[in-house]
Design a protein around this motif. Structure first.
Motif, PDB file in Angstrom:
ATOM      1  N   GLN A   1      -2.562  96.057  47.017  1.00  0.00           N
ATOM      2  CA  GLN A   1      -3.571  95.472  47.895  1.00  0.00           C
ATOM      3  C   GLN A   1      -4.306  94.280  47.288  1.00  0.00           C
ATOM      4  O   GLN A   1      -5.098  93.628  47.963  1.00  0.00           O
ATOM      5  CB  GLN A   1      -4.581  96.554  48.301  1.00  0.00           C
ATOM      6  N   PHE A   2      -4.076  93.971  46.036  1.00  0.00           N
ATOM      7  CA  PHE A   2      -4.730  92.839  45.384  1.00  0.00           C
ATOM      8  C   PHE A   2      -3.956  91.555  45.655  1.00  0.00           C
ATOM      9  O   PHE A   2      -2.728  91.556  45.682  1.00  0.00           O
ATOM     10  CB  PHE A   2      -4.794  93.051  43.869  1.00  0.00           C
ATOM     11  N   ASP A   3      -4.688  90.449  45.824  1.00  0.00           N
ATOM     12  CA  ASP A   3      -4.012  89.162  45.781  1.00  0.00           C
ATOM     13  C   ASP A   3      -4.270  88.546  44.410  1.00  0.00           C
ATOM     14  O   ASP A   3      -4.960  89.132  43.562  1.00  0.00           O
ATOM     15  CB  ASP A   3      -4.430  88.243  46.933  1.00  0.00           C
ATOM     16  N   GLU A   4      -3.696  87.383  44.165  1.00  0.00           N
ATOM     17  CA  GLU A   4      -3.760  86.795  42.835  1.00  0.00           C
ATOM     18  C   GLU A   4      -5.201  86.555  42.388  1.00  0.00           C
ATOM     19  O   GLU A   4      -5.570  86.851  41.238  1.00  0.00           O
ATOM     20  CB  GLU A   4      -2.971  85.489  42.807  1.00  0.00           C
ATOM     21  N   ALA A   5      -6.029  86.041  43.293  1.00  0.00           N
ATOM     22  CA  ALA A   5      -7.430  85.780  42.943  1.00  0.00           C
ATOM     23  C   ALA A   5      -8.174  87.072  42.624  1.00  0.00           C
ATOM     24  O   ALA A   5      -9.017  87.116  41.720  1.00  0.00           O
ATOM     25  CB  ALA A   5      -8.120  85.031  44.086  1.00  0.00           C
ATOM     26  N   ASP A   6      -7.860  88.138  43.365  1.00  0.00           N
ATOM     27  CA  ASP A   6      -8.482  89.439  43.088  1.00  0.00           C
ATOM     28  C   ASP A   6      -8.188  89.899  41.665  1.00  0.00           C
ATOM     29  O   ASP A   6      -9.058  90.449  40.979  1.00  0.00           O
ATOM     30  CB  ASP A   6      -7.954  90.518  44.048  1.00  0.00           C
ATOM     31  N   VAL A   7      -6.942  89.713  41.251  1.00  0.00           N
ATOM     32  CA  VAL A   7      -6.550  90.150  39.905  1.00  0.00           C
ATOM     33  C   VAL A   7      -7.426  89.482  38.863  1.00  0.00           C
ATOM     34  O   VAL A   7      -7.964  90.132  37.956  1.00  0.00           O
ATOM     35  CB  VAL A   7      -5.061  89.849  39.654  1.00  0.00           C
ATOM     36  N   TRP A   8      -7.599  88.166  39.005  1.00  0.00           N
ATOM     37  CA  TRP A   8      -8.424  87.466  38.024  1.00  0.00           C
ATOM     38  C   TRP A   8      -9.888  87.867  38.139  1.00  0.00           C
ATOM     39  O   TRP A   8     -10.600  87.957  37.110  1.00  0.00           O
ATOM     40  CB  TRP A   8      -8.252  85.955  38.168  1.00  0.00           C
ATOM     41  N   ASP A   9     -10.374  88.122  39.338  1.00  0.00           N
ATOM     42  CA  ASP A   9     -11.760  88.587  39.497  1.00  0.00           C
ATOM     43  C   ASP A   9     -11.990  89.900  38.755  1.00  0.00           C
ATOM     44  O   ASP A   9     -13.025  90.082  38.092  1.00  0.00           O
ATOM     45  CB  ASP A   9     -12.091  88.781  40.981  1.00  0.00           C
ATOM     46  N   VAL A  10     -11.037  90.819  38.859  1.00  0.00           N
ATOM     47  CA  VAL A  10     -11.189  92.098  38.163  1.00  0.00           C
ATOM     48  C   VAL A  10     -11.118  91.900  36.652  1.00  0.00           C
ATOM     49  O   VAL A  10     -11.866  92.540  35.897  1.00  0.00           O
ATOM     50  CB  VAL A  10     -10.130  93.116  38.634  1.00  0.00           C
ATOM     51  N   PHE A  11     -10.259  91.011  36.206  1.00  0.00           N
ATOM     52  CA  PHE A  11     -10.185  90.765  34.766  1.00  0.00           C
ATOM     53  C   PHE A  11     -11.523  90.284  34.219  1.00  0.00           C
ATOM     54  O   PHE A  11     -12.036  90.821  33.231  1.00  0.00           O
ATOM     55  CB  PHE A  11      -9.085  89.744  34.452  1.00  0.00           C
ATOM     56  N   TRP A  12     -12.098  89.268  34.862  1.00  0.00           N
ATOM     57  CA  TRP A  12     -13.302  88.671  34.280  1.00  0.00           C
ATOM     58  C   TRP A  12     -14.562  89.476  34.556  1.00  0.00           C
ATOM     59  O   TRP A  12     -15.549  89.342  33.823  1.00  0.00           O
ATOM     60  CB  TRP A  12     -13.462  87.227  34.772  1.00  0.00           C
ATOM     61  N   ASN A  13     -14.549  90.342  35.565  1.00  0.00           N
ATOM     62  CA  ASN A  13     -15.727  91.156  35.866  1.00  0.00           C
ATOM     63  C   ASN A  13     -15.666  92.563  35.274  1.00  0.00           C
ATOM     64  O   ASN A  13     -16.715  93.195  35.113  1.00  0.00           O
ATOM     65  CB  ASN A  13     -15.916  91.257  37.379  1.00  0.00           C
ATOM     66  N   TYR A  14     -14.464  93.060  34.976  1.00  0.00           N
ATOM     67  CA  TYR A  14     -14.322  94.436  34.504  1.00  0.00           C
ATOM     68  C   TYR A  14     -13.477  94.546  33.235  1.00  0.00           C
ATOM     69  O   TYR A  14     -13.942  95.071  32.220  1.00  0.00           O
ATOM     70  CB  TYR A  14     -13.698  95.318  35.598  1.00  0.00           C
ATOM     71  N   VAL A  15     -12.233  94.089  33.283  1.00  0.00           N
ATOM     72  CA  VAL A  15     -11.305  94.338  32.179  1.00  0.00           C
ATOM     73  C   VAL A  15     -11.811  93.706  30.884  1.00  0.00           C
ATOM     74  O   VAL A  15     -11.888  94.369  29.839  1.00  0.00           O
ATOM     75  CB  VAL A  15      -9.894  93.801  32.509  1.00  0.00           C
ATOM     76  N   VAL A  16     -12.137  92.429  30.937  1.00  0.00           N
ATOM     77  CA  VAL A  16     -12.560  91.735  29.716  1.00  0.00           C
ATOM     78  C   VAL A  16     -13.901  92.256  29.204  1.00  0.00           C
ATOM     79  O   VAL A  16     -14.011  92.608  28.018  1.00  0.00           O
ATOM     80  CB  VAL A  16     -12.586  90.206  29.938  1.00  0.00           C
TER      81      VAL A  16
END
Length: 323
Positions: free
Chosen positions: A221-236
């Protein structure tokens, strides 16, 4: 090859049918669904494994696995890294580093028959491999499953025969060797047309093609922009103690918070260098000099840097077991 799929698995194979990213209206909805699918995957399968390429999608999937395993007390599944002999060196370094950081067991799936011939004959990518030089197992795949009639095929990952032998056969052999019944993967609906109809739990039960197993796909259900949003807001922020928790997004590779280096961040350095989608070293090119998350994600194609002959064959390759 095992011909039986565990009767104890109880999942909804229609979950996600007819849906797309727009059916999950916020990032929080998408995260909640990813956690739900991941949790079910870790509960229902006796021996699940996660496919990890070192790319952003599979690393995000592994992040969700880490979070769910820690929260609910599940054992972390083994990660399977398909070594197709044409990787960027930085990708393997990245996987080995973060496997250690995150306490993940990694097994390297390889087609040793093809790799052995390549090493013995000092082949370079693009050089021809005689089909007759392969094992009976690999010749069966080339002649009977792919119905390939030529005497040789090029040692290239992003071709019909090369992709199947170096990735799909290597994966299927690993599934059988380790008795894996659930493969957790980071495919997305929007990434490639051949993946647009996937469901969150997808059966692969034909023993003539692969060891029977299910695909578990938490981030469809993620698009490419979502993936990066999760990286910079959660994963990193969750992975780097010195990183701000307020969604700081660097504009360049040099625009990191004080005391933080690229090596500290669970994002492949190839994305910092301008690559947007990671494939083989031979046939993947960067799209611009900007980091992947700073590029025009809506106006350009994510996989434009990949070899397009393989992209055109994607549906057929997936029918044979490709991710």
């Amino acid at each position: 090859m095992s011909t039986e799929f565990p009767a104890s698995v109880d999942v909804d194979y229609a979950d996600g049918e007819g849906e797309g990213p727009a059916d999950y209206p916020s990032l929080q909805h998408k995260i909640e669904k990813a956690i739900e699918v991941t949790k079910t995957g870790l509960e229902e399968y006796e021996n699940p494994a996660v496919m990890w390429t070192g790319g952003k999608d599979s690393t995000l999937t592994l992040y969700f696995i880490n979070q769910v395993a820690e929260q609910f007390g599940y054992e972390k599944p083994t990660a399977v890294f398909i070594d197709h002999y044409q990787h960027f060196d930085e990708i393997i370094d990245f996987v080995e580093h973060w496997a250690d950081e995150w306490d993940i067991d990694v097994v390297f799936a390889r087609n040793d028959d093809v790799g052995g011939y390549v090493d013995e004959n000092a082949l370079e990518p693009g050089d021809d491999i005689p089909v007759s030089a392969l094992s009976e197992h690999n010749q069966h795949h080339v002649r009977d499953i792919l119905e390939y009639e030529e005497d040789t095929f090029p040692f290239l990952l992003d071709t019909y025969v090369g992709n199947h032998l170096l990735k799909t056969v290597a994966l299927n052999d690993a599934l059988e060797e380790y008795g894996i019944d659930g493969v957790i993967s980071g495919v997305r609906w929007d990434e490639q047309e051949a993946r647009a109809d996937e469901t969150f739990f997808s059966p692969r039960h034909d023993p003539d093609l692969f060891p029977p197993h299910d695909r578990i796909q938490p981030i469809l259900q993620f698009d490419e922009a979502d993936v990066w949003d999760v990286f910079w807001n959660y994963v990193v922020p969750d992975s780097v103690a010195a990183f701000p928790n307020d969604g700081y997004v660097p504009e360049t590779a040099d625009d990191l918070p004080e005391g933080v280096t690229q090596e500290d961040i669970p994002i492949s350095p190839k994305y910092f260098a301008g690559f947007r989608s990671l494939g083989s070293e031979v046939s993947t090119e960067k799209t611009t000099e900007e980091p992947a998350w700073q590029q025009d994600l809506e106006g350009t194609t994510e996989r434009a840097g990949r070899a397009q002959d393989k992209e055109d064959l994607m549906e057929r390759l997936r029918d044979l077991g490709y991710m």
